[in-house]
Design an enzyme around this catalytic site. Structure first.
Site, mmCIF file in Angstrom:
data_model
loop_
_atom_site.group_PDB
_atom_site.id
_atom_site.type_symbol
_atom_site.label_atom_id
_atom_site.label_comp_id
_atom_site.label_asym_id
_atom_site.label_seq_id
_atom_site.Cartn_x
_atom_site.Cartn_y
_atom_site.Cartn_z
ATOM 1 N N GLU A 42 10.958 -23.307 20.265
ATOM 2 C CA GLU A 42 11.561 -22.178 20.575
ATOM 3 C C GLU A 42 11.436 -21.608 22.264
ATOM 4 O O GLU A 42 9.877 -21.591 22.476
ATOM 5 C CB GLU A 42 11.140 -21.086 19.792
ATOM 6 C CG GLU A 42 11.581 -19.587 19.978
ATOM 7 C CD GLU A 42 11.112 -18.434 19.164
ATOM 8 O OE1 GLU A 42 9.991 -18.537 18.515
ATOM 9 O OE2 GLU A 42 11.778 -17.661 19.065
ATOM 10 N N GLU A 67 6.385 -19.751 25.900
ATOM 11 C CA GLU A 67 6.479 -18.546 26.656
ATOM 12 C C GLU A 67 5.908 -18.190 27.672
ATOM 13 O O GLU A 67 4.987 -18.815 28.005
ATOM 14 C CB GLU A 67 5.879 -17.405 25.238
ATOM 15 C CG GLU A 67 5.809 -16.047 26.103
ATOM 16 C CD GLU A 67 6.911 -15.546 26.013
ATOM 17 O OE1 GLU A 67 7.922 -15.367 25.223
ATOM 18 O OE2 GLU A 67 7.112 -15.059 27.314
ATOM 19 N N ASP A 94 7.400 -21.494 32.082
ATOM 20 C CA ASP A 94 8.394 -21.254 32.352
ATOM 21 C C ASP A 94 9.488 -22.238 31.873
ATOM 22 O O ASP A 94 8.843 -23.517 32.082
ATOM 23 C CB ASP A 94 8.672 -20.812 33.768
ATOM 24 C CG ASP A 94 9.866 -20.068 34.000
ATOM 25 O OD1 ASP A 94 9.960 -18.981 34.216
ATOM 26 O OD2 ASP A 94 11.157 -20.849 34.009
ATOM 27 N N ASP A 116 16.464 -13.386 27.647
ATOM 28 C CA ASP A 116 16.698 -12.220 28.725
ATOM 29 C C ASP A 116 18.328 -12.296 29.241
ATOM 30 O O ASP A 116 18.453 -13.563 29.625
ATOM 31 C CB ASP A 116 15.602 -12.428 29.854
ATOM 32 C CG ASP A 116 14.228 -12.224 29.619
ATOM 33 O OD1 ASP A 116 14.264 -11.763 28.443
ATOM 34 O OD2 ASP A 116 13.493 -12.451 30.262
ATOM 35 N N THR A 189 13.747 -12.351 14.404
ATOM 36 C CA THR A 189 12.651 -12.151 15.188
ATOM 37 C C THR A 189 12.488 -10.763 15.381
ATOM 38 O O THR A 189 12.955 -9.874 14.809
ATOM 39 C CB THR A 189 13.312 -12.765 16.678
ATOM 40 O OG1 THR A 189 14.186 -11.850 17.111
ATOM 41 C CG2 THR A 189 13.880 -14.188 16.379
ATOM 42 N N GLU A 190 11.392 -10.398 16.268
ATOM 43 C CA GLU A 190 10.849 -8.933 16.416
ATOM 44 C C GLU A 190 12.281 -8.426 17.032
ATOM 45 O O GLU A 190 12.587 -7.139 16.551
ATOM 46 C CB GLU A 190 9.838 -9.158 17.474
ATOM 47 C CG GLU A 190 8.572 -9.609 17.157
ATOM 48 C CD GLU A 190 8.373 -11.195 17.899
ATOM 49 O OE1 GLU A 190 8.091 -11.861 17.253
ATOM 50 O OE2 GLU A 190 8.845 -11.321 19.004
ATOM 51 N N TYR A 191 12.947 -8.790 17.981
ATOM 52 C CA TYR A 191 13.997 -8.140 18.813
ATOM 53 C C TYR A 191 15.158 -8.031 17.717
ATOM 54 O O TYR A 191 15.594 -6.716 17.656
ATOM 55 C CB TYR A 191 14.408 -9.100 20.001
ATOM 56 C CG TYR A 191 13.827 -8.664 21.376
ATOM 57 C CD1 TYR A 191 12.615 -8.654 21.324
ATOM 58 C CD2 TYR A 191 14.606 -8.448 22.399
ATOM 59 C CE1 TYR A 191 11.799 -8.628 22.529
ATOM 60 C CE2 TYR A 191 13.934 -8.148 23.589
ATOM 61 C CZ TYR A 191 12.521 -8.055 23.593
ATOM 62 O OH TYR A 191 11.962 -7.868 24.811
ATOM 63 N N GLU A 192 15.313 -8.987 16.736
ATOM 64 C CA GLU A 192 16.424 -9.002 15.877
ATOM 65 C C GLU A 192 16.122 -7.836 14.977
ATOM 66 O O GLU A 192 17.266 -7.043 14.535
ATOM 67 C CB GLU A 192 16.467 -10.224 15.280
ATOM 68 C CG GLU A 192 17.785 -10.393 14.299
ATOM 69 C CD GLU A 192 17.638 -11.902 13.863
ATOM 70 O OE1 GLU A 192 17.048 -12.760 14.379
ATOM 71 O OE2 GLU A 192 18.556 -11.919 12.787
HETATM 72 N N1 SAH Z 1 12.358 -14.393 20.986
HETATM 73 C C1 SAH Z 1 11.591 -13.228 20.920
HETATM 74 C C2 SAH Z 1 11.219 -12.491 22.414
HETATM 75 C C3 SAH Z 1 12.663 -12.115 22.887
HETATM 76 S S1 SAH Z 1 12.543 -11.519 24.491
HETATM 77 C C4 SAH Z 1 12.425 -12.533 19.993
HETATM 78 O O1 SAH Z 1 13.506 -12.599 19.740
HETATM 79 O O2 SAH Z 1 11.865 -11.204 19.581
HETATM 80 C C5 SAH Z 1 12.507 -12.660 25.690
HETATM 81 C C6 SAH Z 1 11.127 -13.758 25.816
HETATM 82 O O3 SAH Z 1 11.519 -14.811 26.406
HETATM 83 C C7 SAH Z 1 10.087 -12.872 26.472
HETATM 84 O O4 SAH Z 1 8.913 -12.855 25.735
HETATM 85 C C8 SAH Z 1 10.299 -13.461 27.710
HETATM 86 O O5 SAH Z 1 8.723 -13.507 28.559
HETATM 87 C C9 SAH Z 1 10.525 -14.846 27.394
HETATM 88 N N2 SAH Z 1 10.894 -15.888 28.474
HETATM 89 C C10 SAH Z 1 12.084 -15.351 29.371
HETATM 90 N N3 SAH Z 1 12.486 -16.348 30.247
HETATM 91 C C11 SAH Z 1 11.738 -17.220 29.879
HETATM 92 C C12 SAH Z 1 11.478 -18.635 30.778
HETATM 93 N N4 SAH Z 1 12.188 -19.015 31.701
HETATM 94 N N5 SAH Z 1 10.622 -19.326 30.023
HETATM 95 C C13 SAH Z 1 9.767 -18.998 29.152
HETATM 96 N N6 SAH Z 1 9.841 -17.691 28.418
HETATM 97 C C14 SAH Z 1 10.837 -16.885 28.848
#
Ligand code: SAH
Length: 211
Positions: A42, A67, A94, A116, A189-192
């Site tokens: 993930e 993450e 990243d 994002d 997920t949390e966002y979902e």
């Molecule tokens: N998957 C979770 C969080 C969504 S927010 C959910 O659905 O609830 C997006 C997350 O991706 C954030 O925690 C951000 O820090 C991470 N993220 C964004 N770009 C990234 C990248 N290039 N590499 C790793 N993590 C990243």
């Protein structure tokens, strides 16, 4: 969502076996998990609800959460510690550095959950379904590997469909109003959960790696 860095995050991560601190398992993840089960990755794990519950429901799959924010990863780690599940690891990094951690054909599924959106055209390269990332995914995925994406953001979703098509991926499933089915293949997920509460429709796609 950006979180302020917390001083406790780094030490908690570093003292814990769920945390993979460097690239030493590249090409040999079976030694990390002590089995040869498939690995689901993930990217942008957030606070870990998805990966923790998926791992609990699928004990014959290994899960890795990637993450970029250390503090967010440490919050996920706290949940993971509570479960003591043997089939989860987390990496702080990243997505652009995926190739440091994974060799060809090591991953069988990639989850992109509420990535994002990077709405500005000049930031297009940062979107996790930009060609630059798709090429990395193609490399680390098995031949039959897939990407599963969920997002509230229709612009990012449409962009991702185009980008996947243009890069030779086979789109197996596209749903602009995905009704979560509570089975072993998916959990919110949390966002979902937040978006569903607000009545926002959720988009989901599954794309399989092409030739
Ligand atoms: N998957 C979770 C969080 C969504 S927010 C959910 O659905 O609830 C997006 C997350 O991706 C954030 O925690 C951000 O820090 C991470 N993220 C964004 N770009 C990234 C990248 N290039 N590499 C790793 N993590 C990243």
């Amino acid at each position: 969502m950006r979180l302020r860095k917390k001083a406790w995050a780094k030490p908690l991560l570093e003292e814990n076996t769920f945390y993979v601190k460097d690239s030493s398992f590249k090409g040999k993840w079976q030694y990390c998990f002590e089995n040869t089960n498939p690995i689901y990755l993930e990217i942008g794990m957030g606070k870990g609800d998805f990966i923790t519950e998926m791992a609990r429901r699928n004990l014959s799959v290994n899960f890795i959460g990637f993450e970029k924010q250390e503090t967010v990863a440490a919050i996920a780690l706290k949940k993971i510690i509570k479960t003591q599940l043997p089939n989860i690891r987390i990496i702080v990094g990243d997505a652009s550095s995926l190739a440091e951690y994974f060799d060809e054909d090591e991953i069988s599924k990639i989850y992109l959950n509420f990535s994002d959106p990077w709405p500005k055209k000049r930031h297009e390269k940062n979107r996790l379904t930009n060609e630059r990332f798709l090429n990395m995914y193609k490399n680390i995925l098995w031949d039959n590997g897939s990407i599963v994406m969920k997002t509230d953001n229709v612009n990012l979703f449409d962009y991702s469909i185009e980008s996947l098509k243009n890069n030779g991926w086979k789109l197996e499933y596209i749903d602009y109003n995905y009704a979560l089915s509570d089975n072993e293949n998916d959990v919110p997920t949390e966002y979902e959960m937040r978006f569903r509460k607000e009545g926002t429709s959720i988009n989901k796609l599954i794309a399989r790696k092409g030739e």
